[in-house]
Design a protein around this motif. Structure first.
Motif, PDB file in Angstrom:
ATOM      1  N   TYR A  48      -5.161  -0.457   4.734  1.00 24.90           N
ATOM      2  CA  TYR A  48      -6.574  -0.810   4.906  1.00 24.90           C
ATOM      3  C   TYR A  48      -7.464   0.051   4.016  1.00 24.90           C
ATOM      4  N   ASP A  49      -7.267   1.361   4.074  1.00 28.98           N
ATOM      5  CA  ASP A  49      -8.119   2.260   3.302  1.00 28.98           C
ATOM      6  C   ASP A  49      -7.855   2.146   1.803  1.00 28.98           C
ATOM      7  N   ALA A  50      -6.592   1.898   1.420  1.00 31.15           N
ATOM      8  CA  ALA A  50      -6.272   1.795  -0.002  1.00 31.15           C
ATOM      9  C   ALA A  50      -6.922   0.573  -0.632  1.00 31.15           C
ATOM     10  N   VAL A  51      -6.807  -0.578   0.023  1.00 36.02           N
ATOM     11  CA  VAL A  51      -7.411  -1.779  -0.571  1.00 36.02           C
ATOM     12  C   VAL A  51      -8.932  -1.707  -0.506  1.00 36.02           C
ATOM     13  N   SER A  52      -9.483  -1.068   0.529  1.00 35.73           N
ATOM     14  CA  SER A  52     -10.935  -0.892   0.599  1.00 35.73           C
ATOM     15  C   SER A  52     -11.413   0.027  -0.525  1.00 35.73           C
ATOM     16  N   HIS A  53     -10.665   1.113  -0.763  1.00 31.72           N
ATOM     17  CA  HIS A  53     -10.988   2.020  -1.871  1.00 31.72           C
ATOM     18  C   HIS A  53     -10.884   1.300  -3.204  1.00 31.72           C
ATOM     19  N   TRP A  54      -9.891   0.455  -3.348  1.00 34.45           N
ATOM     20  CA  TRP A  54      -9.663  -0.293  -4.588  1.00 34.45           C
ATOM     21  C   TRP A  54     -10.828  -1.220  -4.915  1.00 34.45           C
ATOM     22  N   THR A  55     -11.264  -1.977  -3.923  1.00 33.15           N
ATOM     23  CA  THR A  55     -12.341  -2.928  -4.170  1.00 33.15           C
ATOM     24  C   THR A  55     -13.665  -2.228  -4.440  1.00 33.15           C
ATOM     25  N   ALA A  56     -13.834  -1.006  -3.902  1.00 33.45           N
ATOM     26  CA  ALA A  56     -15.094  -0.286  -4.091  1.00 33.45           C
ATOM     27  C   ALA A  56     -15.090   0.604  -5.328  1.00 33.45           C
ATOM     28  N   ALA A  57     -13.896   0.857  -5.900  1.00 40.49           N
ATOM     29  CA  ALA A  57     -13.789   1.755  -7.055  1.00 40.49           C
ATOM     30  C   ALA A  57     -14.344   1.089  -8.313  1.00 40.49           C
ATOM     31  N   PRO A  58     -14.735   1.882  -9.332  1.00 42.74           N
ATOM     32  CA  PRO A  58     -15.197   1.303 -10.607  1.00 42.74           C
ATOM     33  C   PRO A  58     -14.130   0.389 -11.203  1.00 42.74           C
ATOM     34  N   GLY A  59     -14.555  -0.781 -11.641  1.00 41.42           N
ATOM     35  CA  GLY A  59     -13.622  -1.739 -12.208  1.00 41.42           C
ATOM     36  C   GLY A  59     -13.066  -2.712 -11.192  1.00 41.42           C
ATOM     37  N   LEU A  88      -2.661  -8.026   1.000  1.00 42.56           N
ATOM     38  CA  LEU A  88      -3.354  -7.256   2.037  1.00 42.56           C
ATOM     39  C   LEU A  88      -4.865  -7.200   1.823  1.00 42.56           C
ATOM     40  N   LEU A  89      -5.326  -7.746   0.717  1.00 46.24           N
ATOM     41  CA  LEU A  89      -6.745  -7.644   0.355  1.00 46.24           C
ATOM     42  C   LEU A  89      -7.693  -8.159   1.435  1.00 46.24           C
ATOM     43  N   PRO A  90      -7.372  -9.242   2.158  1.00 49.01           N
ATOM     44  CA  PRO A  90      -8.294  -9.700   3.213  1.00 49.01           C
ATOM     45  C   PRO A  90      -8.599  -8.644   4.270  1.00 49.01           C
ATOM     46  N   LEU A  91      -7.728  -7.640   4.426  1.00 47.17           N
ATOM     47  CA  LEU A  91      -8.013  -6.589   5.400  1.00 47.17           C
ATOM     48  C   LEU A  91      -9.332  -5.885   5.098  1.00 47.17           C
ATOM     49  N   SER A  92      -9.659  -5.762   3.806  1.00 51.90           N
ATOM     50  CA  SER A  92     -10.879  -5.039   3.423  1.00 51.90           C
ATOM     51  C   SER A  92     -12.142  -5.747   3.883  1.00 51.90           C
ATOM     52  N   LEU A  93     -12.026  -7.010   4.252  1.00 51.02           N
ATOM     53  CA  LEU A  93     -13.189  -7.770   4.727  1.00 51.02           C
ATOM     54  C   LEU A  93     -13.398  -7.643   6.231  1.00 51.02           C
ATOM     55  N   LEU A  94     -12.470  -6.986   6.898  1.00 54.36           N
ATOM     56  CA  LEU A  94     -12.501  -6.914   8.354  1.00 54.36           C
ATOM     57  C   LEU A  94     -12.901  -5.530   8.827  1.00 54.36           C
ATOM     58  N   SER A  95     -13.441  -5.476  10.032  1.00 57.18           N
ATOM     59  CA  SER A  95     -13.669  -4.180  10.667  1.00 57.18           C
ATOM     60  C   SER A  95     -12.323  -3.601  11.082  1.00 57.18           C
ATOM     61  N   PRO A  97     -11.206  -2.527  14.051  1.00 58.90           N
ATOM     62  CA  PRO A  97     -10.594  -3.137  15.245  1.00 58.90           C
ATOM     63  C   PRO A  97     -10.002  -4.519  14.964  1.00 58.90           C
ATOM     64  N   VAL A  98     -10.707  -5.315  14.155  1.00 59.68           N
ATOM     65  CA  VAL A  98     -10.195  -6.650  13.845  1.00 59.68           C
ATOM     66  C   VAL A  98      -8.947  -6.549  12.970  1.00 59.68           C
ATOM     67  N   ALA A  99      -8.963  -5.625  12.004  1.00 61.49           N
ATOM     68  CA  ALA A  99      -7.791  -5.432  11.146  1.00 61.49           C
ATOM     69  C   ALA A  99      -6.582  -5.002  11.976  1.00 61.49           C
ATOM     70  N   LEU A 100      -6.799  -4.137  12.950  1.00 62.45           N
ATOM     71  CA  LEU A 100      -5.712  -3.708  13.828  1.00 62.45           C
ATOM     72  C   LEU A 100      -5.164  -4.895  14.618  1.00 62.45           C
ATOM     73  N   THR A 101      -6.051  -5.725  15.139  1.00 63.13           N
ATOM     74  CA  THR A 101      -5.627  -6.906  15.897  1.00 63.13           C
ATOM     75  C   THR A 101      -4.803  -7.842  15.026  1.00 63.13           C
ATOM     76  N   VAL A 102      -5.265  -8.062  13.797  1.00 61.09           N
ATOM     77  CA  VAL A 102      -4.541  -8.946  12.865  1.00 61.09           C
ATOM     78  C   VAL A 102      -3.171  -8.357  12.540  1.00 61.09           C
ATOM     79  N   GLY A 103      -3.116  -7.040  12.314  1.00 62.41           N
ATOM     80  CA  GLY A 103      -1.843  -6.401  11.999  1.00 62.41           C
ATOM     81  C   GLY A 103      -0.839  -6.522  13.133  1.00 62.41           C
ATOM     82  N   ILE A 104      -1.295  -6.273  14.359  1.00 64.49           N
ATOM     83  CA  ILE A 104      -0.403  -6.394  15.515  1.00 64.49           C
ATOM     84  C   ILE A 104       0.063  -7.837  15.679  1.00 64.49           C
TER      85      ILE A 104
END
Length: 420
Positions: A48-59, A88-95, A97-104
């Protein structure tokens, strides 16, 4: 009778069985909800944090920010190919708690598919009561350390195993789409690529070509959509073992893990690892070819899962879900009349070992003979399965042509259907 009362026509033995199953399910649910070895969804939050960091990083997706991310205060980062990150990119669009629910939900859905793929043949072949057998097997699966760890880490292993087992089913029936699941699994994570080797060894050329084409196509798609991340992964991140963690850590239950613990704190000897990996691959190819000769798809898949655990440089405990097909093969043999003797002993022993958490007794000190044996218990288990897992020839009159799909065996006492 009305309401929820049990019909009087139900046999007393069935009522007792259902009551015992209910108690077992409640006990297992309580255990998995409170067991102290919960992993707090660590890997899911890395994704979750890696793809969120990726989408927010320069480029953005064109940059290499995906592999720049490290867990704060730790060495761990995203270790899979870029195609996995795109999935896994859609995870970055979720909060969170929702990402945790989707993962489980995704892991539980994958577990349901695995349960059906592994349990249905046993239930059908041995004439077991369907729903009570499913409930019992699900409880047994939930207690396995690799399964529990995969869910509580929020890992992707169960999803990948479900893809491979879907291909095993297609292979047995001669499905034209066989290979797609293996190709996707190999594009997400490198370990399942050994199943493409399985298709080659068993001379299933069309399925092997499909799997290779899907894996390469998915990888090239990631190169096109995420060139920076692809360049960073294939030239740098893939070879940086510091991103993964300490190779000598007791959770690394691979051949390289054995060598790393023997040499710690020095680096494991790469020559010894290569020699061992070649020997393991040779045994695997020989045994898989034997399974091919008798048309045993389930046995071949199980042997390949055991080999994958051994030759992978890093096989954390949650990666050992690849041993589940082998456990199903042992259970199948154990259920055959007279349902006693070595097959039953082997099935129970492997199951108990995979539930035992025994390796953690050597978490802080794996030295000495006891450390060599105990800290590598799962390695020796996988090796024993690779060497001695029984392969099952179908009835001679129904043996499939070399490399072709299996045909179902007739229902008769002592004969096993060839379908997985």
């Amino acid at each position: 009778m009305t309401g929820w009362s049990v019909p009087a026509r139900w046999p007393a033995s069935r009522r007792r069985r259902d009551l015992l199953l209910g108690v077992l399910c409640a006990g297992v649910t309580a255990f998995v909800a409170t067991v102290p070895y919960h992993r707090d969804w660590f890997d899911l939050w890395v994704y979750y944090d890696a793809v969120s960091h990726w989408t927010a990083a320069p480029g953005g997706l064109s940059g290499a920010g995906l592999y720049d991310y490290r867990v704060p205060g730790q060495v761990y980062g995203f270790t899979y190919p870029p195609f996995a990150a795109l999935c896994l990119l859609p995870l970055s669009l979720l909060s969170r708690p929702v990402a945790l629910t989707v993962g489980i939900a995704a892991n539980l859905g994958a577990l349901a598919l695995i349960l059906r793929g592994l349990a249905e043949p046993l239930i059908r072949r041995h004439g077991l009561p369907r729903w009570s057998s499913y409930a019992l097997i699900l409880c047994l699966l939930a207690l396995l350390e690799p399964v529990y760890d995969s869910v509580s880490f929020g890992q992707v292993n169960l999803l990948l195993l479900a893809l491979v087992l879907s291909d095993a089913r297609l292979l047995s029936g001669g499905g034209r789409w066989a290979g797609v699941g293996i190709g996707l699994a190999a594009a997400v994570k490198l370990t399942p690529a050994i199943f493409i080797g399985y298709l080659v060894v068993t001379r299933r050329w069309r399925a092997a070509g499909t799997a290779a084409a899907v894996a390469v196509g998915a990888t090239l798609f990631a190169v096109w959509l995420a060139p920076g991340a692809s360049h960073a992964y294939w030239t740098s991140a893939l070879w940086d073992t510091s991103r993964i963690g300490d190779l000598s850590y007791v959770s690394n239950q691979s051949w390289q893990g054995v060598l790393a613990r023997l040499r710690a704190p020095a680096e494991p000897d790469r020559l010894w690892w290569a020699c061992g990996a070649v020997a393991i691959a040779g045994v695997w190819a020989y045994r898989v070819d034997k399974a091919r000769a008798v048309g045993d798809v389930r046995g071949g898949i199980a042997l390949t899962g055991a080999a994958a655990c051994l030759v992978s440089p890093v096989t954390w405990v949650h990666h050992l879900v690849w041993l589940l097909p082998a456990l199903a093969v042992l259970a199948d043999r154990a259920l055959e009349p007279p349902r006693r003797g070595r097959p039953l002993t082997a099935a129970v022993a492997v199951y108990v070992i995979l539930c035992s958490y025994v390796i953690w007794l050597w978490r802080y000190d794996a030295s000495g003979v006891d450390g060599l044996i105990g800290s590598n218990t799962f390695v020796w288990t996988a090796l024993a399965l690779l060497l001695w897992l029984p392969v099952r020839p179908p009835h001679p009159a129904l043996r499939a042509p070399s490399g072709g799909p299996e045909r179902p065996a007739p229902e008769r006492r002592g004969a096993a259907a060839a379908t997985p």
